[in-house]
Scaffold this motif. Structure first.
Motif, PDB file in Angstrom:
ATOM      1  N   SER A  15     -13.423  12.868  24.238  1.00  0.00           N
ATOM      2  CA  SER A  15     -12.128  13.395  24.610  1.00  0.00           C
ATOM      3  C   SER A  15     -11.071  12.180  23.600  1.00  0.00           C
ATOM      4  O   SER A  15      -9.660  13.399  23.056  1.00  0.00           O
ATOM      5  CB  SER A  15     -11.978  13.440  25.838  1.00  0.00           C
ATOM      6  N   LYS A  18     -10.826  14.217  20.251  1.00  0.00           N
ATOM      7  CA  LYS A  18     -10.333  14.858  19.956  1.00  0.00           C
ATOM      8  C   LYS A  18      -7.990  14.248  19.720  1.00  0.00           C
ATOM      9  O   LYS A  18      -8.016  14.412  19.345  1.00  0.00           O
ATOM     10  CB  LYS A  18     -10.510  15.659  20.865  1.00  0.00           C
ATOM     11  N   ARG A  38      -8.574  19.412  12.835  1.00  0.00           N
ATOM     12  CA  ARG A  38      -9.933  19.921  14.579  1.00  0.00           C
ATOM     13  C   ARG A  38     -10.998  19.566  14.647  1.00  0.00           C
ATOM     14  O   ARG A  38     -11.489  19.542  13.506  1.00  0.00           O
ATOM     15  CB  ARG A  38      -9.511  21.671  14.272  1.00  0.00           C
ATOM     16  N   VAL A  39     -11.361  19.794  15.427  1.00  0.00           N
ATOM     17  CA  VAL A  39     -12.863  18.674  15.882  1.00  0.00           C
ATOM     18  C   VAL A  39     -13.037  19.950  17.022  1.00  0.00           C
ATOM     19  O   VAL A  39     -12.210  20.456  17.734  1.00  0.00           O
ATOM     20  CB  VAL A  39     -12.387  17.670  17.552  1.00  0.00           C
ATOM     21  N   THR A  40     -14.260  20.040  16.221  1.00  0.00           N
ATOM     22  CA  THR A  40     -15.379  21.122  17.363  1.00  0.00           C
ATOM     23  C   THR A  40     -16.317  20.126  17.758  1.00  0.00           C
ATOM     24  O   THR A  40     -17.048  18.946  17.301  1.00  0.00           O
ATOM     25  CB  THR A  40     -15.746  21.845  16.443  1.00  0.00           C
ATOM     26  N   GLN A  73     -20.023  14.943  18.861  1.00  0.00           N
ATOM     27  CA  GLN A  73     -18.710  15.948  18.233  1.00  0.00           C
ATOM     28  C   GLN A  73     -19.670  16.682  17.170  1.00  0.00           C
ATOM     29  O   GLN A  73     -20.853  16.212  16.503  1.00  0.00           O
ATOM     30  CB  GLN A  73     -18.228  14.390  17.304  1.00  0.00           C
ATOM     31  N   ILE A  76     -15.323  17.736  12.539  1.00  0.00           N
ATOM     32  CA  ILE A  76     -13.966  17.573  12.025  1.00  0.00           C
ATOM     33  C   ILE A  76     -13.562  18.254  10.968  1.00  0.00           C
ATOM     34  O   ILE A  76     -13.345  18.121  10.052  1.00  0.00           O
ATOM     35  CB  ILE A  76     -13.459  16.116  11.663  1.00  0.00           C
ATOM     36  N   GLU A 253      -3.588  21.463  23.178  1.00  0.00           N
ATOM     37  CA  GLU A 253      -4.593  20.728  23.027  1.00  0.00           C
ATOM     38  C   GLU A 253      -4.764  19.188  23.699  1.00  0.00           C
ATOM     39  O   GLU A 253      -5.695  19.296  24.357  1.00  0.00           O
ATOM     40  CB  GLU A 253      -5.045  20.939  21.724  1.00  0.00           C
ATOM     41  N   ALA A 257      -6.791  17.840  26.011  1.00  0.00           N
ATOM     42  CA  ALA A 257      -8.280  16.952  26.572  1.00  0.00           C
ATOM     43  C   ALA A 257      -7.451  16.176  26.757  1.00  0.00           C
ATOM     44  O   ALA A 257      -8.519  14.581  27.660  1.00  0.00           O
ATOM     45  CB  ALA A 257      -7.519  16.243  24.452  1.00  0.00           C
TER      46      ALA A 257
END
Length: 283
Positions: A15, A18, A38-40, A73, A76, A253, A257
């Protein structure tokens, strides 16, 4: 209980990452040519307490029992969608409508320095008439038939620096990258043609700061080609491509987060309370 604490820690770290990316996106909402991140996430390895069993003649199958150990993570990503075009009426402000990136570089001669790539099209003229970016890097172009005929040192298709002579009365840049100028006698001349770098995977470029990107082994660099060819977009003079950050999306977002961070801290707090109860059992 210890597993839940470590899972909560991994969730807090994710988090926080993000939030870091969201903060960078919001900070660059007005940065020309900026591409948002963008984070996945991915789940971590699960601990198997009992494995799966297939069905037999007298008994049905049994599914595996697994306890997850948290998240990590995944990526990114650089989201390379088109930003909106802002009209400036400055002929040296260039936006790419479609795919492709400007190539800029430094060095005493064209081709001496390492190339950088950018979508930020705010260019300027230096005291020698060369088209440069805000950091003084030269915009890459190629010689056309007409510009090569004027300069006997180059041939058509050679990579050159784009230069507007001091005696030029005015200049313009066409959608296909041709740079025209009006000479002292009132005739129209060509200084060359802007070329764009074509990548099969522009999301694989590495950010180098100052609105610049570097090539990487996964970017899929193809070639330098004129605009409106080989799948590249066209140039729009007098406009700038702004950031593709959507503030409403980023704020949404950010809230999710933040709530995820709070929920993971609650997991650690609850696990700690249970451990405290176990410690108190012997009293």
């Amino acid at each position: 209980m210890l597993r839940s604490m470590y899972a909560g820690i991994s969730g807090m770290q994710g988090s926080q990452t993000k939030l870091d990316v969201i903060g960078n996106n919001i900070a660059n909402v007005n940065t020309s040519g900026f591409k948002k991140g963008r984070v996945t996430f991915q789940d971590m390895m699960s601990q198997t307490t009992s494995g799966a069993q297939g069905p037999t003649d007298t008994r049905g199958g049994v599914n595996p029992n697994q306890v997850g150990l948290g998240s990590k993570q995944g990526t990114i990503d650089n989201i390379q969608t088109q930003g909106f075009l802002e009209t400036t009426e400055n002929p040296l402000d260039l936006a790419i409508e479609g795919d492709g990136m400007f190539q800029v570089e430094e060095g005493e001669a064209q081709g001496d320095g390492a190339p950088y790539y950018t979508r930020a099209g705010n260019f300027y003229l230096d005291d020698e008439g060369d088209i440069i970016n805000p950091d003084g890097y030269y915009l890459t172009g190629e010689a056309t038939v007409e510009s090569a005929a004027q300069d006997g040192n180059v041939t058509e298709g050679d990579i050159i620096r784009l230069t507007i002579p001091d005696e030029a009365q005015s200049f313009s840049i066409q959608s296909n990258g041709i740079v025209n100028y009006v000479d002292a006698e009132g005739g129209t001349q060509e200084a060359g043609q802007i070329v764009l770098a074509n990548f099969s995977n522009p999301a694989g470029l590495e950010k180098a700061g100052n609105n610049l990107f570097l090539d990487s082994p996964n970017a899929g660099y193809n070639d330098l080609v004129p605009p409106e060819t080989a799948g590249t977009g066209s140039l729009v003079s007098g406009t700038l491509e702004m950031s593709n950050v959507d503030l409403a999306e980023e704020f949404t977002e950010m809230i999710t987060a933040q709530r995820a961070f709070q929920a993971n801290t609650r997991i650690i707090t609850t696990s700690d309370e249970i451990l405290q109860e176990l410690v108190n059992l012997k009293r």
